[in-house]
Enzyme design. Structure first.
Site, PDB file in Angstrom:
ATOM      1  N   CYS A   1       0.189  -1.304   0.108  1.00  0.00           N
ATOM      2  CA  CYS A   1      -0.228   0.126  -0.249  1.00  0.00           C
ATOM      3  C   CYS A   1       0.262   1.398   0.340  1.00  0.00           C
ATOM      4  O   CYS A   1       2.194   1.203  -0.386  1.00  0.00           O
ATOM      5  CB  CYS A   1      -1.790  -0.023   1.368  1.00  0.00           C
ATOM      6  SG  CYS A   1      -0.450   0.058   2.598  1.00  0.00           S
TER       7      CYS A   1
ATOM      8  N   CYS B   1      -1.476   0.710   7.302  1.00  0.00           N
ATOM      9  CA  CYS B   1      -2.876   0.447   7.730  1.00  0.00           C
ATOM     10  C   CYS B   1      -3.100  -0.724   6.556  1.00  0.00           C
ATOM     11  O   CYS B   1      -3.667  -1.913   7.596  1.00  0.00           O
ATOM     12  CB  CYS B   1      -3.991   1.651   6.839  1.00  0.00           C
ATOM     13  SG  CYS B   1      -3.468   3.561   7.908  1.00  0.00           S
ATOM     14  N   ARG B   2      -3.277  -0.336   4.985  1.00  0.00           N
ATOM     15  CA  ARG B   2      -3.743  -1.539   4.583  1.00  0.00           C
ATOM     16  C   ARG B   2      -2.756  -2.983   4.274  1.00  0.00           C
ATOM     17  O   ARG B   2      -3.726  -4.011   4.521  1.00  0.00           O
ATOM     18  CB  ARG B   2      -4.196  -0.523   3.755  1.00  0.00           C
ATOM     19  CG  ARG B   2      -5.770  -0.015   3.843  1.00  0.00           C
ATOM     20  CD  ARG B   2      -6.156   0.383   1.896  1.00  0.00           C
ATOM     21  NE  ARG B   2      -4.559   1.350   2.019  1.00  0.00           N
ATOM     22  CZ  ARG B   2      -4.395   2.349   0.220  1.00  0.00           C
ATOM     23  NH1 ARG B   2      -5.354   1.963  -0.286  1.00  0.00           N
ATOM     24  NH2 ARG B   2      -3.475   2.913   0.981  1.00  0.00           N
ATOM     25  N   SER B   3      -1.855  -2.063   3.892  1.00  0.00           N
ATOM     26  CA  SER B   3      -0.738  -3.802   3.498  1.00  0.00           C
ATOM     27  C   SER B   3      -0.760  -4.899   4.725  1.00  0.00           C
ATOM     28  O   SER B   3      -1.353  -5.973   4.736  1.00  0.00           O
ATOM     29  CB  SER B   3       0.213  -3.253   2.595  1.00  0.00           C
ATOM     30  OG  SER B   3       1.058  -2.691   3.363  1.00  0.00           O
TER      31      SER B   3
ATOM     32  N   ASN C   1       2.177   1.621   4.526  1.00  0.00           N
ATOM     33  CA  ASN C   1       2.686   0.147   5.190  1.00  0.00           C
ATOM     34  C   ASN C   1       1.958  -0.081   6.469  1.00  0.00           C
ATOM     35  O   ASN C   1       2.969  -0.664   7.677  1.00  0.00           O
ATOM     36  CB  ASN C   1       3.676   0.223   4.684  1.00  0.00           C
ATOM     37  CG  ASN C   1       3.997  -0.932   5.296  1.00  0.00           C
ATOM     38  OD1 ASN C   1       5.039  -2.083   5.411  1.00  0.00           O
ATOM     39  ND2 ASN C   1       3.662  -2.831   5.097  1.00  0.00           N
TER      40      ASN C   1
ATOM     41  N   ASP D   1      -8.842   3.471   1.519  1.00  0.00           N
ATOM     42  CA  ASP D   1      -7.597   3.895   2.271  1.00  0.00           C
ATOM     43  C   ASP D   1      -7.959   4.738   4.217  1.00  0.00           C
ATOM     44  O   ASP D   1      -8.681   6.051   3.865  1.00  0.00           O
ATOM     45  CB  ASP D   1      -6.394   4.917   1.382  1.00  0.00           C
ATOM     46  CG  ASP D   1      -5.062   5.086   2.800  1.00  0.00           C
ATOM     47  OD1 ASP D   1      -5.394   4.847   4.336  1.00  0.00           O
ATOM     48  OD2 ASP D   1      -4.271   5.531   2.232  1.00  0.00           O
TER      49      ASP D   1
HETATM   50  P1  4NP Z   1      -1.458   2.819   3.559  1.00  0.00           P
HETATM   51  O1  4NP Z   1      -1.966   4.197   4.441  1.00  0.00           O
HETATM   52  O2  4NP Z   1      -1.392   2.696   2.879  1.00  0.00           O
HETATM   53  O3  4NP Z   1      -2.813   2.149   4.233  1.00  0.00           O
HETATM   54  O4  4NP Z   1      -0.776   2.753   5.475  1.00  0.00           O
HETATM   55  C1  4NP Z   1      -1.914   5.434   4.828  1.00  0.00           C
HETATM   56  C2  4NP Z   1      -0.784   5.664   5.370  1.00  0.00           C
HETATM   57  C3  4NP Z   1       0.162   6.939   5.933  1.00  0.00           C
HETATM   58  C4  4NP Z   1      -0.403   7.584   4.372  1.00  0.00           C
HETATM   59  C5  4NP Z   1      -1.027   7.343   3.201  1.00  0.00           C
HETATM   60  C6  4NP Z   1      -1.832   6.589   3.624  1.00  0.00           C
HETATM   61  N1  4NP Z   1       0.525   8.950   4.764  1.00  0.00           N
HETATM   62  O5  4NP Z   1       0.471  10.136   4.333  1.00  0.00           O
HETATM   63  O6  4NP Z   1       1.187   9.247   5.313  1.00  0.00           O
END
Ligand code: 4NP
Length: 155
Positions: free
Chosen positions: A9, A14-16, A12, A124
């Site tokens: 993702c 939240c989703r992955s 790294n 997200d």
């Molecule tokens: P993820 O979510 O891609 O599912 O881990 C996010 C976590 C942090 C950010 C964006 C998406 N960020 O912009 O910091």
């Protein structure tokens, strides 16, 4: 032969990591632990070394899954083996990987394996905060992914 699966993702956190933990549990429950190496990484560098987001850890705990991984960034080595299953959470992740590393012949979006048609990208939860909905989508995609891999790899 070990089957490598890398969930990707943006951050790294939240989703992955959620997908990694859910898929690992499905593999363990199927008695296939020894056949797989499962990991996750992000295309971005902001959260390197951090624990998964509290929302991800809470929803995993609710579903009986403990996750202790730390965020890391995707490397060229991750992408070097054309057999590795590279599983992204959304189209933007897929585009980022192609831009950074070129085409990979076994790269897919998680919800390509889903039984539902409402979503093709995992939204997200960093922005939506809807971790339960994301969990349901991720779990559905992971079940379909494992079924596909079992058929393809003859497991
Ligand atoms: P993820 O979510 O891609 O599912 O881990 C996010 C976590 C942090 C950010 C964006 C998406 N960020 O912009 O910091």
């Amino acid at each position: 032969m070990t089957i490598n699966v890398l969930f990707v993702c943006l951050g790294n956190i939240c989703r992955s990591p959620m997908a990694e933990a859910v898929f690992q549990q499905l593999v363990d429950e199927a008695g296939l632990t020894d056949k797989f190496h499962i990991d996750s990484a992000g295309t971005g560098s902001w959260h390197i070394g951090e624990k998964a987001h509290p929302g991800t850890r809470a929803i995993l705990n609710e579903h009986g899954i403990v996750y202790n991984g730390r965020a890391r960034q995707v490397t060229a080595q991750d992408m070097a083996d054309p057999q590795t299953y590279i599983i992204t959470m959304d189209q933007s992740n897929s585009n980022n990987l192609r831009r950074q590393f070129g085409n990979h012949s076994n790269q897919h979006r998680l919800l390509d394996f889903s039984s539902q048609n409402a979503e093709s990208d995992v939204p997200d939860p960093y922005y939506t905060n809807n971790f339960e909905y994301v969990y349901q989508l991720v779990a559905d995609g992971c079940r379909g992914l494992l079924e596909t891999i079992r058929q393809r790899e003859g497991l």
